[in-house]
Design a protein around this motif. Sequence first.
Motif, short mmCIF file in Angstrom:
data_model
loop_
_atom_site.label_atom_id
_atom_site.label_comp_id
_atom_site.label_asym_id
_atom_site.label_seq_id
_atom_site.Cartn_x
_atom_site.Cartn_y
_atom_site.Cartn_z
N MET A 1 0.92 14.85 -10.63
CA MET A 1 1.65 16.25 -10.99
C MET A 1 0.89 17.16 -10.03
SD MET A 1 1.78 18.88 -14.08
CE MET A 1 2.40 17.82 -15.15
N LYS A 2 1.85 17.97 -9.27
CA LYS A 2 1.31 19.18 -8.42
C LYS A 2 1.08 20.20 -9.17
CE LYS A 2 4.33 17.51 -4.68
NZ LYS A 2 5.65 17.82 -3.88
N PRO A 3 0.18 21.12 -8.90
CA PRO A 3 -0.30 22.48 -9.41
C PRO A 3 1.29 23.28 -9.89
CG PRO A 3 -1.72 22.28 -7.59
CD PRO A 3 -0.41 21.23 -7.35
N ASN A 4 2.33 23.01 -9.17
CA ASN A 4 3.36 23.79 -9.44
C ASN A 4 4.26 23.13 -10.56
OD1 ASN A 4 4.51 21.94 -8.27
ND2 ASN A 4 5.76 23.42 -6.52
N GLY A 5 3.84 21.83 -11.04
CA GLY A 5 4.77 21.19 -12.07
C GLY A 5 5.55 20.34 -11.42
N ASP A 6 5.71 20.23 -10.04
CA ASP A 6 6.42 18.89 -9.24
C ASP A 6 5.59 17.74 -9.37
OD1 ASP A 6 8.57 20.49 -8.79
OD2 ASP A 6 7.94 21.26 -6.68
N TYR A 7 6.32 16.65 -8.96
CA TYR A 7 5.41 15.39 -9.09
C TYR A 7 5.56 14.59 -7.67
CZ TYR A 7 4.83 15.39 -13.83
OH TYR A 7 4.38 15.90 -15.30
N GLY B 1 8.74 13.61 -6.75
CA GLY B 1 9.21 12.67 -7.42
C GLY B 1 9.96 13.14 -8.77
N ASN B 2 10.37 14.41 -8.71
CA ASN B 2 11.12 14.90 -9.69
C ASN B 2 12.41 14.18 -10.02
OD1 ASN B 2 8.92 16.96 -9.47
ND2 ASN B 2 10.49 18.56 -8.99
N GLY B 3 13.23 13.96 -9.17
CA GLY B 3 14.60 13.43 -9.62
C GLY B 3 14.10 12.08 -10.43
N ALA B 4 13.25 11.16 -9.62
CA ALA B 4 12.88 10.07 -10.22
C ALA B 4 12.33 9.83 -11.91
CB ALA B 4 11.54 9.04 -9.57
N ILE B 5 11.66 11.04 -12.00
CA ILE B 5 11.37 11.15 -13.55
C ILE B 5 12.41 11.72 -14.01
CG2 ILE B 5 9.57 12.34 -15.04
CD1 ILE B 5 7.58 12.19 -12.83
N ALA B 6 13.14 12.72 -13.89
CA ALA B 6 14.13 13.20 -14.78
C ALA B 6 15.14 12.32 -14.99
CB ALA B 6 14.68 14.42 -14.12
N ASN C 1 0.89 -1.08 -0.05
CA ASN C 1 -0.14 0.01 0.04
C ASN C 1 0.70 1.19 -0.05
OD1 ASN C 1 -2.80 -1.14 0.27
ND2 ASN C 1 -1.70 -2.36 1.93
N GLN C 2 2.23 1.24 -0.35
CA GLN C 2 2.99 2.31 -0.26
C GLN C 2 3.33 2.37 -2.02
OE1 GLN C 2 3.20 4.11 2.01
NE2 GLN C 2 3.55 3.25 4.20
N VAL C 3 3.00 3.58 -2.41
CA VAL C 3 3.14 3.65 -3.87
C VAL C 3 4.56 4.83 -4.03
CG1 VAL C 3 2.47 4.26 -6.12
CG2 VAL C 3 0.84 3.25 -4.48
N TYR C 4 5.27 4.36 -4.34
CA TYR C 4 6.72 5.44 -4.79
C TYR C 4 6.80 5.75 -6.16
CZ TYR C 4 8.16 4.48 0.20
OH TYR C 4 8.08 4.48 1.48
N MET C 5 7.25 6.90 -6.67
CA MET C 5 7.49 7.25 -7.90
C MET C 5 8.55 6.66 -8.38
SD MET C 5 6.48 9.09 -10.53
CE MET C 5 5.45 10.12 -9.92
N ILE C 6 9.73 6.28 -7.85
CA ILE C 6 10.91 6.01 -8.12
C ILE C 6 10.77 4.47 -8.78
CG2 ILE C 6 11.78 5.55 -5.81
CD1 ILE C 6 13.62 6.25 -8.93
N CYS C 7 9.92 3.73 -7.68
CA CYS C 7 10.16 2.35 -8.09
C CYS C 7 9.04 2.06 -9.40
CB CYS C 7 9.16 1.74 -6.82
SG CYS C 7 10.20 1.49 -5.47
#
Length: 715
Positions: free
Chosen positions: A434-440, A468-473, A392-398
């Motif tokens: 995505m957050k309203p400022n463009g971060d994730y 999660g910016n670093g994970a996507i970039a 039940n823990q969702v991580y962007m990097i994974c």
Amino acid sequence: MASQPASIPTSGNLLRDPAAIFRIPSVARWGSVRRRYLLRSAVLATLLVVAAFVLIFAVDSSYATAAGISLIVPGGGFLYDAWPILFVATWLCWWLAWSFWVGFGSIFHLGVVYLAQLIGGIALAEGPRLGVASGTNWDWAIPVLLLGAALYVIQHLVRWERGYRRAVRTRADRNAYLASMPAPAREKLVESFEAPAVRQAERPFDPLAVEEGQPPLPVGDADAALVSWLLKLSLQPVDSFEGWDWRPGPFEDSALRYQVNDVGYALAYLQANYVPAYPSLYGQAQRNVIERAQSRKVWGYWFLENFWGNLTMNPDPIRGARFQNIMFGGFLAKHLAHYEASTHDHRYDEPGSLVFVWKDGRTFSYSYEDIAEHCSQAFAESPLTLWPCEPNQVYMICNQQGAAGVSGFDALHGTDYWARVKERYQAALDTEWMKPNGDYYGHYNTRLGMNVGSLGWNDGTTPMFMDGNGAIAGSGRTMSPEAAARLFALSGSSEMWAHLPIENGRMRLPAPAPRKRAGLFDWSYWRWRMPSPRHFLSGAWVDLTEGGVWPMGGHTNVPAYASIADSARQYGYDDVADAAIRGLDADSFLGKDAPRPYNCRLSFVTTACRARWGRLYKGDDFLTARIPKYEGPILASAPHPEVLVTYANGRDGELCLTLEPTVAPGSFPLAFERLRPNTAYVIESNGATFTTSDTGAGEASIDLAGRVTTIVRPV
């Protein structure tokens, strides 16, 4: 039936809409799924509060009052029961249990603490006391605790609202910044997503172009030490992990499952770029690492994690909790994509080629296609599209790793497992993540229905799981190239790199200064070592000043050099990457005889490997099948470990090799295959000649007193 390998594309930019890089779209405050989860949590919390208020205010019983306040505030019943020491103990246990929940999804520990304090508060409502009369109740505790709970919620709601408004303002500022980016920076960013042939158009690569004794790709002492180190790690017995990082445990970022993948990636980069003509040794090294991934020491953690998080006793690391373990299956899929892309060997596509055997003999067998299909199904059916790596823990990097593994399989085999879900995946990133400022967002807890640190909500103000910016970039370039490029642009990395101290092609980063204690009563030192209240409440007590050091203690700038070099290589700043590699070697290389080339954790050492060897083919190319199958002559064998081969590449019946003795100088036998049949050949470095057979095979000896780069060519 295993799918057939796909033909290899040689051109095409990964970007579908380059203009999308330079604008952040307007998004709702919460996506529909997040809103539904949040509403569910709010309803459950409201029902809990109503039940608690009924017990506190409508039932005339100290037992009911203790139960009611315990429902809202962990340990509240103990404070009402005049047991302050148990109240404090409960909060310590609660913080630890909640951190276990955040750390690896353990609802078990959290449930035990919650039920224990609830039952204990009720049991002691009219029982003995410590220091006060038996049956004493502190009625003042009820309004104090309720007020504290209310203020806790209110301050988070206020921070939520402030954070949202700040994010909306930030989006406008960022869009203005993106719109003002100079044309050269835009062009370089777009070009970094091109295929290898386009990226290298201005500096075409010749695998035989030896200059001043150097092979076409540079080989130095650090390269040789890294290659030797990787071979030692990979070629030892499969269940042996001598020289690997064992600390701090199976639930941290240095767990063996991550290290296995990191070593596999590094070997794939080496083989694809430097030694495609020596598949016998380096292909075996990669396969040994994949076999090591099937060791129970690597994947056996899942049994306990599945039990603690889901109360399920199923050790299957792929399907043991349906869609709950992308951090093993998804990561392994990406690892296999790198192996197949660098070797063009598809043995792991065969049914049952990956086998996981539990202690009691239960066997779980899969193929690469089975894992890719399972991950694809998870992306298709999970409410948030992204799915948990821990219960039940969702991580962007994974999820970036798992998505890369599925898309890599499609590219290599012409299947549609990623094609089925890629639009849903991108829509989820845009609307749910995505957050309203463009971060994730970097993390989401599906049970709680929000992002959490530990005792703090992740509203953008707690230090843990910020985004999660670093994970996507870093890892999302092939699946979400526009988003990855936009986040890279917003990071300001290219502007920062322009101001780094680079002299004569070498970067010079300042060495981190160790913080030493001036005696036992150096209070400034202890304040520095202790977590701040915000870090304590977020569960993020991590000494980042020493987190990158191997085996323990000390200070190093290896992580900084390696991270800069890796990111710069991915985004086309090869001059910056090369300068960082030179600075890394000059400042931190420990020597060829050191147990590890750099005093740093394995993950950062392998990051340095990818950065220094990804000169022809980088991460995008492994995951989009852009690495052509090597068809040239090969070095079939060389005595290992007596001889270290750090470059082996060729074409048109000729072979370039860089070799060196590892123990002592001598004459060493070499065997070749796929040379021109029935042809006389010479090893240029020592003039040794031989004649190939009808199949193009041949043997000769080479004299080595040190590192030698030589050409094997027809006389």
